[in-house]
Design a protein around this motif. Structure first.
Motif, PDB file in Angstrom:
ATOM      1  N   VAL A  56      14.146  -4.427  13.049  1.00  0.00           N
ATOM      2  CA  VAL A  56      13.795  -3.337  12.133  1.00  0.00           C
ATOM      3  C   VAL A  56      14.612  -3.458  10.856  1.00  0.00           C
ATOM      4  O   VAL A  56      15.806  -3.771  10.896  1.00  0.00           O
ATOM      5  N   GLN A  57      13.958  -3.188   9.735  1.00  0.00           N
ATOM      6  CA  GLN A  57      14.666  -3.046   8.468  1.00  0.00           C
ATOM      7  C   GLN A  57      14.314  -1.684   7.883  1.00  0.00           C
ATOM      8  O   GLN A  57      13.135  -1.363   7.698  1.00  0.00           O
ATOM      9  N   VAL A  58      15.334  -0.890   7.610  1.00  0.00           N
ATOM     10  CA  VAL A  58      15.134   0.432   6.999  1.00  0.00           C
ATOM     11  C   VAL A  58      15.659   0.376   5.571  1.00  0.00           C
ATOM     12  O   VAL A  58      16.814   0.004   5.348  1.00  0.00           O
ATOM     13  N   ARG A  59      14.785   0.710   4.630  1.00  0.00           N
ATOM     14  CA  ARG A  59      15.177   0.807   3.224  1.00  0.00           C
ATOM     15  C   ARG A  59      14.900   2.240   2.767  1.00  0.00           C
ATOM     16  O   ARG A  59      14.202   2.988   3.454  1.00  0.00           O
ATOM     17  N   PRO A  60      15.417   2.625   1.583  1.00  0.00           N
ATOM     18  CA  PRO A  60      15.162   3.998   1.139  1.00  0.00           C
ATOM     19  C   PRO A  60      13.666   4.300   1.013  1.00  0.00           C
ATOM     20  O   PRO A  60      13.231   5.427   1.254  1.00  0.00           O
ATOM     21  N   ASP A  61      12.883   3.271   0.676  1.00  0.00           N
ATOM     22  CA  ASP A  61      11.469   3.525   0.391  1.00  0.00           C
ATOM     23  C   ASP A  61      10.532   3.088   1.511  1.00  0.00           C
ATOM     24  O   ASP A  61       9.311   3.179   1.368  1.00  0.00           O
ATOM     25  N   SER A  88      21.257   0.059   7.285  1.00  0.00           N
ATOM     26  CA  SER A  88      20.344  -0.097   6.144  1.00  0.00           C
ATOM     27  C   SER A  88      21.078  -0.627   4.910  1.00  0.00           C
ATOM     28  O   SER A  88      22.193  -0.190   4.626  1.00  0.00           O
ATOM     29  N   PRO A  89      20.499  -1.563   4.174  1.00  0.00           N
ATOM     30  CA  PRO A  89      19.146  -2.126   4.320  1.00  0.00           C
ATOM     31  C   PRO A  89      19.113  -3.447   5.096  1.00  0.00           C
ATOM     32  O   PRO A  89      18.149  -4.184   5.006  1.00  0.00           O
TER      33      PRO A  89
END
Lengths: 160, 699
Positions: free
Chosen positions: B345-350, B410-411
């Motif tokens: 999983v990659q979580v970014r602000p957008d 993140s990220p």
């Protein structure tokens, strides 16, 4: 940590990881060779089987330092084009279901047919019982190993 | 020809970026733009079919491939009407969209063929008609003069041909066709045949791409320590020793435990061993299997909720000439797919990307949205091949964990890998079950009553606890099925064939006890009671005939039978076993299956074998037990499934049928269990009323 030097699929390879790291993780995470699979971490399922100097070996319990100077073959090194007798047989018999255990099954079978010309069902069961398959492809594996032994014999015959 | 009800199927969306969108429900928002042909990317003819200017045909496989053959069988449904060249097919797994079944997009319940049977043939036909129309326009002829065959459109008057590749651009600009007709069964060329599986070549050289094989730039690797007792929580922890392990980058607490993040999987696992955690074990820390059995026996002594009632079973039993009573038990079971659970999983602000081998992609997406607070359409699920599912990957617990870890990192993309120990000790298990049966027979040996009191933790509705007993097909005049849900902290969920996995064993083994009490042959006894279910009776008759039921066997071999009607299919099996010093060996299994219209006979045969191995493992080998709230089994040394030397010869007989397709992935798992235990009874005169069989009980 000292770099470990060995032969991987016929080419010289150096890997710079902690010496106790299992070969499995050096192959998968460090060298990006993901064909060899993690299944149990305890040499119980056979998914991680590779050949070390031609012997089928569980890479999940083989410290990378122990392969220094040795020759390691993974599923990626069996052939570049699915032309190995075992791969051909596996395709002909359409063995895989999910396919996750099949790298290990194929590596074990390749070692078997390399040394046993015409394996019986019980030879196959004996050689392959360390390789688990939760999809239950065992009947197809038996059929494919017989086929692979024939292809192997033909390949040898052709080479003479 | 079968007319297609267009309202039920095709709705054309506005052309997007010059392409065309065909949906089956509503026009889809947020679809990727149809690629321009200039970059060589395939052109989208509808949600399931893209054609490349290089003449390749790309089919969207919207159901996960976990070995059950969807990549091949769904392609067959599309190809049948598309008239494409099988060798030119490529497949890909699309993102989560309503057109693919969201908000429940996925492969579960042996439904993939059943829910795709109509829409995919229609999608194939729609794409074909657009290609034909494009050819007709180019030739300036009526399209009745054009015929599609083998990736080309043929001008039947001139013999001229145009490849699909050369027609792709023009076809993609056309509106979706109306008035489609589908082939009749007599016209099938692809359906009912067994082309080689499309995914085999990449599965024999290690290149296929399972969830665990995902690698992203800059990715780190995580291992998670969970409380050994279900629902337990972290009270406190010290990660300093873990941080000292070479390769470890960070230690983070998440809702379900403490994660160690490192630059490779092994370092993460080593770091995890160095964690010092104090757990609040919670209220299940004293649960043990013997205690649960005792508690459930107490519950079974009292009436439960009525799940099926016909006549007066209690009165009929009281007045019966012969009475049979028995208690049956089955243990919790783990799924143990060969590929340990994982997610990257990659979580970014957008936004958030989830690379996962999931059976229910929609759930993975919803989970990511919930954990990150991002809109669902910003959480993109990239479906990977599944190294086995069996129901386990229908959950999203492992996705929740991975997204929580990736959110903390993140990220940076992070791959969470479960160990085998994690898999066996933190599964969502096939529930254990305890069932008290009674059956009455009249003086002639005909059943007059059947009662079952089921104690089993349910999930997804009470039906999962009783299916296989509640819906049994035997014509018995007085029936009472009751159900009690015990309170247990052990997580339970769908396991290949769900309630049928234990209840078909119970039902068919108890029915064998009734047959024995009646002095009747087990097959003959069933035949008399199944006249009202002709398809089930038919497979029973085929299995009996093909197994030479009633004819002599070699010394030491014995037969047993079991039948089931689940997932819209009908299955009967006869197992041939020997028992030596309590050790059961299954030599041969004959299986007859009626799953309606056959799409791919070779895949059906493979699935039948697969289900048999999966079920057989539970007869003599597998069981999850609890001690002080902890799962006792740790790895394949004490949860050791069937291996190749235990594999019987399996013969499969498929009933030709034009009925709508039934399911196949879960068809054969239930009936192998009673077939084997009933054969064990024939061999030993000992009833197997609890699994797995212990050799000592048969000596």
């Amino acid at each position: 940590m000292a770099a470990v030097k060995f032969t991987l699929n016929g080419k010289s390879q150096t890997v710079d990881v902690p010496p106790q790291m299992p070969l499995l993780w050096a192959l998968r995470d460090t060298l990006g060779m993901t064909g060899t699979k993690f299944g149990c971490g305890m040499a119980l399922c056979g998914a991680c089987t590779v050949h070390i100097n031609g012997q089928p070996t569980r890479s999940c319990t083989t410290q990378v330092s122990t392969v220094a100077g040795k020759s390691v073959t993974t599923i990626e090194g069996l052939s570049s084009d699915n032309s190995h007798p075992v791969q051909k047989a596996w395709i002909e018999a359409d063995v895989p279901q999910c396919g996750y255990c099949q790298s290990g099954q194929i590596m074990t079978a390749a070692a078997l047919v390399a040394k046993t010309t015409n394996p019986s069902d019980s030879d196959i069961d004996e050689a392959m019982r360390g390789n688990l398959c939760r999809c239950g492809t065992y009947q197809a594996i038996r059929q494919a190993v017989h086929l692979a032994a024939r292809y192997q014999a033909q390949a040898k015959g052709g080479a003479r | 020809m079968n007319p297609v009800n267009r309202r039920s199927f095709l709705k054309t969306g506005a052309a997007v970026g010059g392409g065309l969108l065909v949906g089956f429900e509503l026009p889809v928002k947020g679809q990727a733009q149809t690629p321009a042909s200039s970059n060589g990317a395939p052109l989208k003819l509808n949600a399931f079919v893209k054609v490349g200017t290089d003449d390749t045909v790309t089919l969207e496989i919207h159901k996960s491939e976990m070995g059950q053959g969807t990549v091949t069988s769904l392609s067959q449904l599309l190809a049948e009407e598309l008239e494409c060249d099988w060798k030119k097919i490529r497949t890909e797994f699309p993102g989560v969209e309503p057109v693919y079944g969201a908000p429940m997009m996925g492969a579960y319940g042996s439904l993939s063929i059943r829910t795709s049977w109509q829409p995919l043939r229609q999608a194939g036909a729609a794409a074909r008609e657009m290609l034909v129309q494009a050819a007709a326009q180019q030739w300036k002829v009526d399209k009745s003069q054009c015929r599609a065959e083998n990736n080309t459109v043929v001008n039947t008057a001139t013999g001229a041909k145009l490849t699909y590749g050369s027609l792709a651009e023009a076809a993609a600009k056309l509106p979706a066709p109306t008035g489609l007709t589908l082939k009749t069964a007599a016209q099938y060329k692809v359906i009912g045949t067994s082309p080689k599986r499309l995914d085999t070549p990449a599965k024999v050289n290690g290149s296929i791409g399972f969830g665990l094989d995902v690698k992203r730039p800059g990715m780190l690797y995580a291992s998670l320590e969970r409380c050994p007792v279900f629902e337990g929580k972290v009270a406190s922890f010290d990660g300093s020793k873990a941080m000292a392990v070479p390769g470890v980058k960070k230690v983070v607490q998440i809702s379900n435990g403490v994660a160690v993040i490192a630059d490779n999987t092994w370092s993460a696992m080593e770091g995890r061993k160095a964690l010092v955690i104090k757990w609040d074990e919670g209220k299940w820390a004293n649960v043990s299997t013997p205690g649960l059995r005792q508690e459930w026996a107490g519950l079974a002594a009292k009436p439960g909720m009525s799940m099926r009632k016909a006549g007066d079973a209690a009165a009929a039993f009281a007045g019966a000439a012969k009475k049979v009573e028995a208690v049956y038990e089955a243990p919790y079971l783990s799924h143990a797919p060969m590929e340990p659970l994982n997610a990257t999983v990659q979580v970014r602000p957008d936004g958030c990307d989830i690379w996962v081998a999931s059976q229910i992609q929609s759930l993975a997406q919803q989970t990511a949205a919930m954990v990150t607070g991002l809109p669902a359409n910003k959480c993109l699920v990239h479906t990977q091949y599944l190294g086995g599912g069996f129901g386990r990957r229908g959950g999203a617990d492992y996705v929740t964990e991975a997204v929580e870890i990736a959110k903390a990192m993140s990220p940076t993309p992070v791959k969470l890998t479960w160990s085998r120990e994690d898999d066996l000790q933190h599964d969502t298990y096939r529930p254990a079950s305890y069932v008290k049966f009674s059956g009455g027979l009249d003086a002639q040996g005909s059943p007059v009553s059947f009662s079952a009191r089921v104690v089993c933790p349910p999930f997804g509705g009470n039906g999962t606890a009783v299916e296989g007993i509640q819906d049994m097909k035997y014509a018995i005049p007085n029936v009472a099925v009751e159900f009690t849900a015990p309170d247990t902290g052990t997580p339970v969920s769908y396991w290949r064939s769900v309630g049928y996995s234990q209840n078909t064993y119970f039902m068919e083994a108890f029915l064998d006890e009734m047959a024995a009490a009646a002095g009747a042959d087990p097959v003959e006894f069933r035949r008399k009671l199944l006249a009202g279910t002709p398809r089930l009776l038919n497979v029973l008759n085929i299995a009996a005939e093909k197994s030479d039921w009633g004819k002599p066997l070699p010394a030491g071999r014995f037969r047993g039978v079991g039948v089931v009607n689940n997932i819209g299919s009908f299955n009967a099996q006869v197992a041939e076993v020997s028992v030596t010093q309590g050790k059961v060996k299954v030599h041969r299994v004959v299986c007859a299956v009626d799953c309606g219209q056959v799409i791919n006979p070779a895949i059906i045969e493979a699935q039948i074998q697969s289900g048999i191995v999966y079920g057989m493992s539970t007869v003599t080998k597998l069981g999850i037990t609890l001690d002080k709230g902890r799962v006792v089994q740790k790895n394949f040394n004490n949860y050791d499934p069937i291996r190749i030397d235990e594999m019987p010869v399996v013969e499969v007989y498929i009933v030709p049928s034009r009925e709508n397709p039934g399911g196949i992935g879960e068809a054969s798992t239930p009936s192998i269990v009673p077939a084997v235990v009933n054969a064990v009874y024939a061999a030993t005169k000992k009833r197997v009323r609890m699994l797995p069989i212990k050799a000592a009980d048969l000596v």
